[in-house]
Design a protein around this motif. Sequence first.
Motif: not given
Length: 253
Positions: A162-176, A236-243
Amino acid sequence: MSLTAVAFTLLFVAITIFVSMRQKLGLERDIIVGTIRAAVQLLAVGLVLQAIFRTTHPLLLVPIIVIMVAIASWHAARRGKGLRGIGLRIGIAIASTEAMIMLLLLGMHIIQSTPQYIISISGMTIGNAMVVAGLYLNHMRRDVESSRGEIVTLLALGASAKQAIQLGIKRAVKASLIPTIDGMKTVGIVQLPGMMTGMIIAGADPLQAVRYQMLIVFAFTSSAAVTSIILSLLSYKLWFTPSLQLRRWEKEE
């Protein structure tokens, strides 16, 4: 509107086909197929709604709304190819948004608990949520791909997914949310919305039509924000593998 008048509206389709042929766009087949599908689907919906509006039991509307949510989720999920389980998460986000909007509208007696109101507003709410979900996935996909190096670095430094992808999430939410917010800013000045225009053409008082349109605009803004945020939290977890490695997905055609 008479059947003759409806038949004359095919002139608009003919003009579009002519432009496509003239410019060699190769869209003639798609235009014809789209026209036939639109006509058949709208006639079918009209017949179904005619029967639904005669029912007096609100619970009979639940299966119809469930089908609408399922179809919207399936369509929006096509923007998330390669993300296993994204369709279910979109369905939860859209269903949650629909439930929130309906509970507020019915609980506060803003609309009547009749099929005419529930189905019409549900259709617009679910459709808007579907578009927002698709926009979110599109922007999120592009953002993750363009920020792959940054995300991988954050993961290497010990950040959570979540921390690694947080900025991307904010940008995507804003854009949508941008199309919905821009539409709200210009409604009534640049454009007269379909619901308001339809009511006025049908003979309703313009001020009454404006009140209903305000309801839809404000509900759309709320539903867009709720859908995008819920979807971001669930997916957000779907963008990552279990590892905790960024996934690779199918490129859009």
